[in-house]
Design a protein around this motif. Structure first.
Motif, PDB file in Angstrom:
ATOM      1  N   GLN A 197       0.839  -1.192   0.000  1.00 22.51           N
ATOM      2  CA  GLN A 197       0.000   0.000   0.000  1.00 22.51           C
ATOM      3  C   GLN A 197       0.875   1.242   0.000  1.00 22.51           C
ATOM      4  OE1 GLN A 197      -2.142  -0.466   3.765  1.00 22.51           O
ATOM      5  NE2 GLN A 197      -0.881   1.124   4.673  1.00 22.51           N
ATOM      6  N   GLY A 198       0.240   2.356  -0.308  1.00 23.01           N
ATOM      7  CA  GLY A 198       0.951   3.617  -0.333  1.00 23.01           C
ATOM      8  C   GLY A 198       0.695   4.361  -1.634  1.00 23.01           C
ATOM      9  N   LEU A 199       1.205   5.578  -1.703  1.00 24.76           N
ATOM     10  CA  LEU A 199       1.013   6.451  -2.851  1.00 24.76           C
ATOM     11  C   LEU A 199       2.374   6.758  -3.477  1.00 24.76           C
ATOM     12  CD1 LEU A 199      -0.943   8.276  -4.507  1.00 24.76           C
ATOM     13  CD2 LEU A 199      -0.506  10.075  -2.828  1.00 24.76           C
ATOM     14  N   ILE A 200       2.509   6.475  -4.767  1.00 18.55           N
ATOM     15  CA  ILE A 200       3.726   6.787  -5.525  1.00 18.55           C
ATOM     16  C   ILE A 200       3.342   7.777  -6.610  1.00 18.55           C
ATOM     17  CG2 ILE A 200       5.547   5.892  -7.024  1.00 18.55           C
ATOM     18  CD1 ILE A 200       5.355   3.245  -5.571  1.00 18.55           C
ATOM     19  N   LEU A 201       3.988   8.931  -6.615  1.00 12.66           N
ATOM     20  CA  LEU A 201       3.671   9.997  -7.555  1.00 12.66           C
ATOM     21  C   LEU A 201       4.793  10.153  -8.570  1.00 12.66           C
ATOM     22  CD1 LEU A 201       2.362  12.683  -5.044  1.00 12.66           C
ATOM     23  CD2 LEU A 201       0.980  11.213  -6.517  1.00 12.66           C
ATOM     24  N   VAL A 202       4.415  10.401  -9.824  1.00  7.42           N
ATOM     25  CA  VAL A 202       5.378  10.695 -10.886  1.00  7.42           C
ATOM     26  C   VAL A 202       5.139  12.132 -11.326  1.00  7.42           C
ATOM     27  CG1 VAL A 202       6.255  10.068 -13.154  1.00  7.42           C
ATOM     28  CG2 VAL A 202       5.392   8.290 -11.618  1.00  7.42           C
ATOM     29  N   ALA A 225      -7.479   9.757  -3.379  1.00  6.64           N
ATOM     30  CA  ALA A 225      -6.237   9.017  -3.609  1.00  6.64           C
ATOM     31  C   ALA A 225      -5.491   8.785  -2.305  1.00  6.64           C
ATOM     32  CB  ALA A 225      -5.365   9.777  -4.603  1.00  6.64           C
ATOM     33  N   ILE A 226      -5.451   9.805  -1.450  1.00  2.84           N
ATOM     34  CA  ILE A 226      -4.788   9.647  -0.152  1.00  2.84           C
ATOM     35  C   ILE A 226      -5.479   8.572   0.676  1.00  2.84           C
ATOM     36  CG2 ILE A 226      -4.293  10.802   2.026  1.00  2.84           C
ATOM     37  CD1 ILE A 226      -2.461  11.635  -0.241  1.00  2.84           C
ATOM     38  N   GLN A 227      -6.804   8.568   0.667  1.00  3.67           N
ATOM     39  CA  GLN A 227      -7.540   7.546   1.419  1.00  3.67           C
ATOM     40  C   GLN A 227      -7.242   6.151   0.870  1.00  3.67           C
ATOM     41  OE1 GLN A 227     -11.632   8.755   1.131  1.00  3.67           O
ATOM     42  NE2 GLN A 227     -11.315  10.644   2.295  1.00  3.67           N
ATOM     43  N   LEU A 245      -2.001  13.487   6.621  1.00  4.34           N
ATOM     44  CA  LEU A 245      -2.480  12.385   5.788  1.00  4.34           C
ATOM     45  C   LEU A 245      -1.567  12.176   4.588  1.00  4.34           C
ATOM     46  CD1 LEU A 245      -6.343  13.055   5.782  1.00  4.34           C
ATOM     47  CD2 LEU A 245      -5.096  11.320   7.083  1.00  4.34           C
ATOM     48  N   LEU A 246      -1.133  13.283   3.986  1.00  3.72           N
ATOM     49  CA  LEU A 246      -0.225  13.202   2.838  1.00  3.72           C
ATOM     50  C   LEU A 246       1.091  12.550   3.235  1.00  3.72           C
ATOM     51  CD1 LEU A 246       0.506  14.000  -0.092  1.00  3.72           C
ATOM     52  CD2 LEU A 246       1.233  16.216   0.801  1.00  3.72           C
ATOM     53  N   ALA A 247       1.619  12.939   4.372  1.00  2.99           N
ATOM     54  CA  ALA A 247       2.893  12.383   4.844  1.00  2.99           C
ATOM     55  C   ALA A 247       2.779  10.900   5.162  1.00  2.99           C
ATOM     56  CB  ALA A 247       3.379  13.156   6.074  1.00  2.99           C
ATOM     57  N   ASN A 266       4.621  17.773   7.383  1.00  2.76           N
ATOM     58  CA  ASN A 266       3.684  18.194   8.430  1.00  2.76           C
ATOM     59  C   ASN A 266       3.889  19.652   8.820  1.00  2.76           C
ATOM     60  OD1 ASN A 266       2.271  15.767   8.727  1.00  2.76           O
ATOM     61  ND2 ASN A 266       3.852  14.913  10.074  1.00  2.76           N
ATOM     62  N   ALA A 267       5.148  20.105   8.735  1.00  2.00           N
ATOM     63  CA  ALA A 267       5.440  21.494   9.093  1.00  2.00           C
ATOM     64  C   ALA A 267       5.177  22.461   7.937  1.00  2.00           C
ATOM     65  CB  ALA A 267       6.892  21.616   9.551  1.00  2.00           C
ATOM     66  N   LYS A 268       4.770  21.949   6.770  1.00  3.12           N
ATOM     67  CA  LYS A 268       4.473  22.766   5.589  1.00  3.12           C
ATOM     68  C   LYS A 268       5.667  23.639   5.184  1.00  3.12           C
ATOM     69  CE  LYS A 268      -0.514  23.146   6.430  1.00  3.12           C
ATOM     70  NZ  LYS A 268      -1.663  24.089   6.544  1.00  3.12           N
TER      71      LYS A 268
END
Length: 511
Positions: A262-267, A352-354, A387-389, A467-469
């Motif tokens: 699981q997880g999100l991989i971005l190109v 997508a994050i969910q 959530l993104l992290a 998280n710290a933006k």
């Protein structure tokens, strides 16, 4: 086709002769029976009433058949012979990474196709059906992803997009532009009379190289309708990850990430930087490594290539079926791996994050300048940083550069400008190769393309920064400290080995 038309003409002539002979026979029978009919006055009147119309009808039918036979024979004599298909050769996949041999084959076929199309277009009354047939067959054989028909004041420019680069095929006569557009509209079943508004459609096309679905987009311009044809092929062979230009260490790490459950991989990358090729190669690797029982689903706009064993979904924003709705529907199908063509809105981003947090491996693309720049794009779309992290495992940024021709490349000294750029980036100087030009590369010094990559693996330090933006530049610095090789440095290393030139790296990456 000409032989068939001649056979039809012969058959019509034969029928006309038979009808005439039959009519004369009926007429003779009528007069021969006249004596008997006079004995049977009532029967004679009946025969005369029936046979006279039959004689007149046979004469009219014979005339119609003979006229039809003359028309068919005339068409057969004056019919322009359909051009022969392109010579047999390698069928190039749109996702195939061009080697030096396949690049030469593409160039040869492109020249042959251009000559054939110019021969058809040069006639006073060109056969538009034959022209479109040659154009479509050639585009599919060459592995073109798009066909662009663009009207200009001097003529209509027809070009293919071959592996991300537009290649002009020919200039079509301006006076026949409307006929060419109408042929496209007929194939796509679009309204011929709508000239001042955009139209979209599609049509199937079958060649010896396999079937394809052609997406049609027609846009009115000041010189007439412009057409873009997107070619979606079935059964394409997916490229292999090692052939895309990954350094060995980076490839091994990326394959480890693709094995995650699981997880999100971005190109990330600009338009035309090869993101789609990387995504399809990644899905192909997952399918090969996990087996065909792994369920892979895609949501695309449009479906670029129809791949067996993938559950592919086409979004349709005009009918309210968006990426977000498609992704939610796909999640209910319980896939193992999901590919989203592009994340461009907040609803799709949150969904997508969910998905990345709920047991799915999700791959997608995003428009960002660097691997670190994708995080703030998500935050701008309203995604919560924590959530993104938690969901993202890595981002991959890439660019496409031209490969040096291996037959004529030569060591070239650094120019003062290149030396200044290397010093400013903190990259050591050294020996580099540059383009020379020969017959095999047609004097350009380049042959084919290759990709440059930087991959940011999300560590705990990167998660804290998200998280710290913090700004993207700060995330980039942290990733470099943790071992990430940035695009510019990756390109310079490829230039040292002679895969590309330093000038090409600076042109594409900057620095």
């Amino acid at each position: 086709m000409t032989a068939l038309m001649n056979r039809i003409a012969s058959l019509l002539w034969t029928l006309a002769v038979l009808v005439v002979v039959g009519g004369v026979g009926l007429w003779a029978y009528r007069h021969a029976s006249l004596g008997a009919a006079m004995l049977l006055q009532e029967g004679g009147g009946y025969l005369q009433a029936v046979l006279s119309p039959l004689l007149a009808g046979s004469v009219a039918l014979a005339f119609g058949l003979s006229y039809s036979a003359s028309v068919v024979a005339h068409r057969a004599r004056h019919r322009a012979p359909r051009p022969k298909p392109l010579p047999k050769g390698p069928s190039i996949s749109p996702l195939e990474v061009l080697t030096h041999d396949t690049a030469t084959a593409v160039r040869t076929l492109l020249k042959e196709l251009g000559q054939r199309l110019r021969h058809i277009a040069a006639k006073p009354d060109p056969d538009i059906i034959a022209f479109m047939g040659q154009l479509m067959d050639g585009a599919i054989r060459l592995g073109a992803s798009d066909i662009h028909i663009h009207p200009l004041e001097s003529g209509t420019r027809i070009a293919f997009r071959l592996h991300g680069v537009l290649e002009e095929v020919l200039s079509f006569p301006r006076e026949h532009h409307s006929r060419l557009i109408n042929r496209v509209k007929v194939l796509a079943k679009l309204a011929l009379y709508d000239l001042d508004k955009p139209q979209d459609g599609h049509f199937p096309w079958t060649t010896d190289d396999g079937p394809a679905d052609i997406r049609v987009s027609i846009l009115p311009t000041n010189h007439g309708p412009a057409v873009a044809l997107r070619i979606a092929r079935t059964g394409v062979r997916l490229p292999q990850l090692p052939a895309l230009g990954f350094p060995d260490a980076l490839l091994a790490k990326y394959q480890e990430l693709l094995a995650l459950p699981q997880g999100l991989i971005l190109v990330a990358g600009a338009t035309g930087s090869g993101k789609t090729t990387s995504l399809y190669a990644s899905l192909g690797h997952i399918q090969q490594s996990r087996g065909e029982l792994t369920r892979i689903a895609t949501i695309e706009d449009p479906i670029e290539f129809d791949v067996p064993l993938f559950a592919q979904t086409q979004v349709n924003a005009a009918q309210g079926f968006t990426f977000a709705q498609g992704l939610r529907a796909v999640l209910r199908q319980d896939p193992n791996v999901i590919m989203v063509g592009e994340i461009r809105d907040s609803e799709t981003a949150r969904t997508a994050i969910q998905a990345g947090l709920s047991g799915h491996l999700l791959l997608s693309t995003i428009h960002a300048n660097s691997a670190a720049g994708g995080f703030n794009r998500f935050i701008d779309m309203g995604v919560e940083p924590f959530l993104l992290a938690s969901a993202t495992v890595a981002t991959l940024s890439q660019r496409l550069v031209r490969s040096l021709c291996p037959h004529c490349r030569a060591p070239l000294p650094l120019t003062p400008e290149e030396a200044v750029r290397l010093d400013a980036a903190g990259i050591r100087r050294g020996n580099f190769f540059g383009p020379v030009g020969c017959e095999r590369c047609e004097g350009s010094g380049y042959l084919g393309r290759t990709a440059l990559y930087e991959m940011l693996v999300v560590s705990q330090g990167i998660r804290d920064a998200i998280n710290a933006k913090v700004p993207s530049s700060r995330i980039q610095e942290l990733a470099i400290q943790e071992g990430m090789v940035p695009l510019l440095a990756a390109g310079v290393e490829r230039a040292r080995t002679g895969d590309t030139s330093l000038r090409e790296v600076f042109r594409v990456v900057g620095g």
